[in-house]
Design an enzyme around this catalytic site. Structure first.
Site, PDB file in Angstrom:
ATOM      1  N   GLU A  37      33.644  15.179  79.634  1.00  0.00           N
ATOM      2  CA  GLU A  37      34.587  14.403  80.452  1.00  0.00           C
ATOM      3  C   GLU A  37      34.096  12.980  80.678  1.00  0.00           C
ATOM      4  O   GLU A  37      34.893  12.054  80.762  1.00  0.00           O
ATOM      5  CB  GLU A  37      34.790  15.071  81.821  1.00  0.00           C
ATOM      6  CG  GLU A  37      35.564  16.379  81.747  1.00  0.00           C
ATOM      7  CD  GLU A  37      35.663  17.067  83.106  1.00  0.00           C
ATOM      8  OE1 GLU A  37      35.200  16.496  84.113  1.00  0.00           O
ATOM      9  OE2 GLU A  37      36.187  18.186  83.133  1.00  0.00           O
ATOM     10  N   VAL A  38      32.795  12.835  80.818  1.00  0.00           N
ATOM     11  CA  VAL A  38      32.216  11.515  81.100  1.00  0.00           C
ATOM     12  C   VAL A  38      31.455  11.064  79.854  1.00  0.00           C
ATOM     13  O   VAL A  38      30.506  11.730  79.417  1.00  0.00           O
ATOM     14  CB  VAL A  38      31.280  11.558  82.325  1.00  0.00           C
ATOM     15  CG1 VAL A  38      30.672  10.182  82.565  1.00  0.00           C
ATOM     16  CG2 VAL A  38      32.023  12.050  83.562  1.00  0.00           C
TER      17      VAL A  38
ATOM     18  N   HIS B 176      24.759  12.885  79.005  1.00  0.00           N
ATOM     19  CA  HIS B 176      24.137  13.567  80.143  1.00  0.00           C
ATOM     20  C   HIS B 176      23.748  14.979  79.749  1.00  0.00           C
ATOM     21  O   HIS B 176      24.469  15.655  79.022  1.00  0.00           O
ATOM     22  CB  HIS B 176      25.047  13.575  81.370  1.00  0.00           C
ATOM     23  CG  HIS B 176      26.444  14.044  81.105  1.00  0.00           C
ATOM     24  ND1 HIS B 176      27.399  13.234  80.538  1.00  0.00           N
ATOM     25  CD2 HIS B 176      27.034  15.239  81.302  1.00  0.00           C
ATOM     26  CE1 HIS B 176      28.536  13.910  80.413  1.00  0.00           C
ATOM     27  NE2 HIS B 176      28.338  15.130  80.857  1.00  0.00           N
TER      28      HIS B 176
ATOM     29  N   ASP C 295      25.178  17.367  90.373  1.00  0.00           N
ATOM     30  CA  ASP C 295      26.571  17.315  89.935  1.00  0.00           C
ATOM     31  C   ASP C 295      27.483  17.464  91.154  1.00  0.00           C
ATOM     32  O   ASP C 295      27.239  18.282  92.047  1.00  0.00           O
ATOM     33  CB  ASP C 295      26.850  18.425  88.919  1.00  0.00           C
ATOM     34  CG  ASP C 295      28.130  18.193  88.148  1.00  0.00           C
ATOM     35  OD1 ASP C 295      28.052  17.954  86.930  1.00  0.00           O
ATOM     36  OD2 ASP C 295      29.218  18.230  88.763  1.00  0.00           O
ATOM     37  N   ILE C 296      28.533  16.672  91.164  1.00  0.00           N
ATOM     38  CA  ILE C 296      29.452  16.661  92.317  1.00  0.00           C
ATOM     39  C   ILE C 296      30.298  17.949  92.377  1.00  0.00           C
ATOM     40  O   ILE C 296      30.783  18.323  93.437  1.00  0.00           O
ATOM     41  CB  ILE C 296      30.340  15.393  92.257  1.00  0.00           C
ATOM     42  CG1 ILE C 296      30.833  14.990  93.624  1.00  0.00           C
ATOM     43  CG2 ILE C 296      31.479  15.549  91.267  1.00  0.00           C
ATOM     44  CD1 ILE C 296      31.388  13.572  93.672  1.00  0.00           C
TER      45      ILE C 296
HETATM   46  P1  AMP Z   1      30.901  16.719  81.104  1.00  0.00           P
HETATM   47  O1  AMP Z   1      32.096  17.615  81.222  1.00  0.00           O
HETATM   48  O2  AMP Z   1      29.805  17.325  80.265  1.00  0.00           O
HETATM   49  O3  AMP Z   1      31.266  15.327  80.670  1.00  0.00           O
HETATM   50  O4  AMP Z   1      30.279  16.652  82.542  1.00  0.00           O
HETATM   51  C1  AMP Z   1      30.543  15.622  83.443  1.00  0.00           C
HETATM   52  C2  AMP Z   1      30.027  16.093  84.770  1.00  0.00           C
HETATM   53  O5  AMP Z   1      29.939  14.983  85.631  1.00  0.00           O
HETATM   54  C3  AMP Z   1      30.914  17.137  85.453  1.00  0.00           C
HETATM   55  O6  AMP Z   1      30.161  18.321  85.674  1.00  0.00           O
HETATM   56  C4  AMP Z   1      31.316  16.441  86.749  1.00  0.00           C
HETATM   57  O7  AMP Z   1      31.387  17.338  87.837  1.00  0.00           O
HETATM   58  C5  AMP Z   1      30.209  15.439  86.932  1.00  0.00           C
HETATM   59  N1  AMP Z   1      30.543  14.255  87.700  1.00  0.00           N
HETATM   60  C6  AMP Z   1      31.600  13.428  87.554  1.00  0.00           C
HETATM   61  N2  AMP Z   1      31.556  12.429  88.442  1.00  0.00           N
HETATM   62  C7  AMP Z   1      30.418  12.617  89.174  1.00  0.00           C
HETATM   63  C8  AMP Z   1      29.808  11.918  90.258  1.00  0.00           C
HETATM   64  N3  AMP Z   1      30.347  10.813  90.768  1.00  0.00           N
HETATM   65  N4  AMP Z   1      28.651  12.401  90.766  1.00  0.00           N
HETATM   66  C9  AMP Z   1      28.096  13.510  90.247  1.00  0.00           C
HETATM   67  N5  AMP Z   1      28.623  14.209  89.231  1.00  0.00           N
HETATM   68  C10 AMP Z   1      29.771  13.781  88.709  1.00  0.00           C
END
Ligand code: AMP
Length: 114
Positions: free
Chosen positions: A95-96, A100, A29-30
């Site tokens: 968020e994404v 995941h 995770d970033i």
């Molecule tokens: P969620 O809030 O469960 O949707 O988690 C999304 C996660 O994706 C968060 O912990 C972000 O830090 C992570 N994230 C977003 N963009 C990236 C990226 N390019 N590379 C790695 N992790 C990411």
């Protein structure tokens, strides 16, 4: 709709990949929330938990758990323990919108979560 994770799967943007199979990808995770914070994703686009169909995706979910266990063993955190989390939707903190599984480890986790 495709997300940034599709770009990571297609190697259009970089990620710190820790595991890859034909069906599953895992990368750091970033914005890590623990010393170990890995995201385990299916390569097919499933937006969120409520889009999972047991009849269709059971094997894929099993592969995601297998990946989590393998990563945990490889990082020597399996014995100390870890947390696996799916955030789903707005109230779940998602968020994404590409399914995941968060693998969090390396510190004592709090309960209840924030
Ligand atoms: P969620 O809030 O469960 O949707 O988690 C999304 C996660 O994706 C968060 O912990 C972000 O830090 C992570 N994230 C977003 N963009 C990236 C990226 N390019 N590379 C790695 N992790 C990411």
């Amino acid at each position: 709709m495709s997300t940034i994770f599709s770009k990571i799967i297609n190697k259009e943007i970089p990620a710190d990949i820790v595991y890859e199979s034909d069906t599953v990808l895992a990368f750091n995770d970033i914005r890590p929330q623990a010393p170990v914070h890995v995201l385990i994703i299916p390569k097919i686009e499933i937006p969120k938990v409520t889009d999972i169909k047991g009849s269709e995706h059971a094997a894929l979910l099993g592969e995601m758990i297998d990946a989590a266990n393998k990563i945990a063993r490889d990082l020597s955190i399996a014995d100390d323990g870890f947390r696996l989390v799916f955030n789903c939707g707005d109230n779940g903190g998602q968020e994404v919108y590409h399914l995941h599984l968060h693998l969090l480890a390396g510190r004592k986790m709090n309960w209840p979560p924030g």
